[in-house]
Design a protein around this motif. Structure first.
Motif, PDB file in Angstrom:
ATOM      1  N   SER A   1       3.890   2.644  -6.342  1.00  0.00           N
ATOM      2  CA  SER A   1       2.613   2.772  -7.048  1.00  0.00           C
ATOM      3  C   SER A   1       2.217   4.225  -7.233  1.00  0.00           C
ATOM      4  O   SER A   1       1.239   4.522  -7.900  1.00  0.00           O
ATOM      5  CB  SER A   1       1.518   2.039  -6.272  1.00  0.00           C
ATOM      6  OG  SER A   1       1.388   2.618  -4.984  1.00  0.00           O
TER       7      SER A   1
ATOM      8  N   SER B   1       0.834  -1.200   0.000  1.00  0.00           N
ATOM      9  CA  SER B   1       0.000   0.000   0.000  1.00  0.00           C
ATOM     10  C   SER B   1       0.875   1.258   0.000  1.00  0.00           C
ATOM     11  O   SER B   1       2.060   1.216   0.297  1.00  0.00           O
ATOM     12  CB  SER B   1      -0.925   0.005   1.224  1.00  0.00           C
ATOM     13  OG  SER B   1      -0.178   0.250   2.389  1.00  0.00           O
ATOM     14  N   THR B   2       0.245   2.368  -0.308  1.00  0.00           N
ATOM     15  CA  THR B   2       0.958   3.636  -0.335  1.00  0.00           C
ATOM     16  C   THR B   2       1.500   3.989   1.046  1.00  0.00           C
ATOM     17  O   THR B   2       2.602   4.522   1.163  1.00  0.00           O
ATOM     18  CB  THR B   2       0.030   4.759  -0.852  1.00  0.00           C
ATOM     19  OG1 THR B   2      -0.483   4.370  -2.126  1.00  0.00           O
ATOM     20  CG2 THR B   2       0.773   6.053  -0.999  1.00  0.00           C
ATOM     21  N   HIS B   3       0.743   3.668   2.092  1.00  0.00           N
ATOM     22  CA  HIS B   3       1.202   3.945   3.455  1.00  0.00           C
ATOM     23  C   HIS B   3       2.466   3.146   3.775  1.00  0.00           C
ATOM     24  O   HIS B   3       3.412   3.670   4.374  1.00  0.00           O
ATOM     25  CB  HIS B   3       0.093   3.630   4.463  1.00  0.00           C
ATOM     26  CG  HIS B   3       0.498   3.848   5.879  1.00  0.00           C
ATOM     27  ND1 HIS B   3       0.749   5.105   6.394  1.00  0.00           N
ATOM     28  CD2 HIS B   3       0.738   2.966   6.888  1.00  0.00           C
ATOM     29  CE1 HIS B   3       1.114   4.994   7.658  1.00  0.00           C
ATOM     30  NE2 HIS B   3       1.106   3.700   7.984  1.00  0.00           N
ATOM     31  N   GLU B   4       2.492   1.875   3.376  1.00  0.00           N
ATOM     32  CA  GLU B   4       3.673   1.046   3.606  1.00  0.00           C
ATOM     33  C   GLU B   4       4.865   1.551   2.805  1.00  0.00           C
ATOM     34  O   GLU B   4       5.995   1.528   3.283  1.00  0.00           O
ATOM     35  CB  GLU B   4       3.377  -0.414   3.247  1.00  0.00           C
ATOM     36  CG  GLU B   4       2.404  -1.087   4.186  1.00  0.00           C
ATOM     37  CD  GLU B   4       1.996  -2.462   3.687  1.00  0.00           C
ATOM     38  OE1 GLU B   4       2.224  -2.767   2.501  1.00  0.00           O
ATOM     39  OE2 GLU B   4       1.439  -3.215   4.487  1.00  0.00           O
TER      40      GLU B   4
END
Length: 119
Positions: free
Chosen positions: A43, A2-5
């Protein structure tokens, strides 16, 4: 991922780079390896810009530290008194470049936190 990760991974890279400035570059090497491993997983174009910034920063840092050392070694064998002068100049240059990289990395980390691309 994910973007947060991905943002967390890039933050870890920034922290490794900041620590690496003061530890002789070992953590910089770990940080650039981590950045290379996550380069294809980005991403978001903002994350990608930060990863590219970290990789570019590593290679510029390496060049600005290896080239003067090579010149100093050559001068030591060709003109020994000049090697000492160059060593003093290299030390001054090293302190200035260390401050520059520290400020640049903190600025880029702040841009990451704000969701902006790296400059």
């Amino acid at each position: 991922m994910s973007t947060h990760e991905q943002r967390t991974t890039v933050k870890i890279c920034y922290i490794l780079f900041l620590i690496g400035l003061f530890t002789g570059g070992i953590f910089l090497l770990v940080g650039v390896i981590l950045a290379y491993l996550n380069r294809d997983k980005a991403s978001d174009w903002i994350i990608e810009s930060h990863i590219d910034f970290l990789i570019r920063t590593f290679w510029i840092w390496l060049y600005t530290h290896v080239a003067p050392i090579i010149v100093c070694v050559i001068l030591f064998f060709v003109i020994p008194p000049m090697a000492f002068v160059f060593l003093i100049l290299f030390f001054i240059f090293y302190i200035v470049i260390l401050i520059y990289y520290f400020i640049k990395l903190l600025s880029a980390l702040k841009e990451l936190e704000a969701g902006e691309p790296a400059n």
